[in-house]
Design an enzyme around this catalytic site. Sequence first.
Site, PDB file in Angstrom:
ATOM      1  N   LYS A 111       0.559   4.317   7.071  1.00 59.20           N
ATOM      2  CA  LYS A 111      -0.067   5.192   6.080  1.00 59.20           C
ATOM      3  C   LYS A 111       0.416   6.627   6.286  1.00 59.20           C
ATOM      4  O   LYS A 111       1.023   6.970   7.297  1.00 59.20           O
ATOM      5  CB  LYS A 111      -1.601   5.170   6.211  1.00 59.20           C
TER       6      LYS A 111
ATOM      7  N   SER B  55       0.808  -1.221   0.000  1.00 61.74           N
ATOM      8  CA  SER B  55       0.000   0.000   0.000  1.00 61.74           C
ATOM      9  C   SER B  55       0.844   1.275   0.000  1.00 61.74           C
ATOM     10  O   SER B  55       0.339   2.353  -0.286  1.00 61.74           O
ATOM     11  CB  SER B  55      -0.966   0.009   1.189  1.00 61.74           C
TER      12      SER B  55
END
Length: 202
Positions: free
Chosen positions: A156, A119
């Site tokens: 993230k 990701s």
Amino acid sequence: MKLTARQSQVLDIIRRYVDETGYPPTRAEIAAELGFRSANAAEEHLRALARKGAIEMVPGASRGIRLPEAEEDLGLPVIGQVAAGSPILAQEHIEDHCTLQPGFFSPSADYLLRVRGMSMKDIGILDGDLLAVHSTQDVHNGQIVVARVGEEVTVKRFRREGNKVWLIAENEEFAPIEVDLAEQELFIEGLGVGVIRRSDLH
């Protein structure tokens, strides 16, 4: 030297304090970190560690704990798969130690987290890489964070506006994770301060 899981946790706390501050924790600080009700419980674990040679006790001092020199060179703990709901530095998550010193990164790293998935690939954080993490909850928009949403831990880019937080992937195939702080629990585990490539580990 075989330690119980709890003794290993106490030893990791001592190492972290020494790395971050230059001196060991007090009994009360160890007790607070582990959720003990009194410093006496910490004292029992310290005595057990001393009997096993993992630490040396200095009588009459509140911070009278000394790490043998050989023990100081283990380096940073490498955190593998994090079980849902349990502390990220729980002993069962530590799969190895890396001999890099915390001061190699700025701010200094407290542990290395093994990245799962792709990701964050667009900024070069790939599956199997180690993310150096500084333990803090003081993070700002645009920084790379390790966040716990519910019982899942994720890496993230952080963005917050009011009560809304977005955890943004660096891969267009992954949608941002939107968190409404009024309804959902979000805990920042730390700040990403560097990456060690998987290929550099071999």
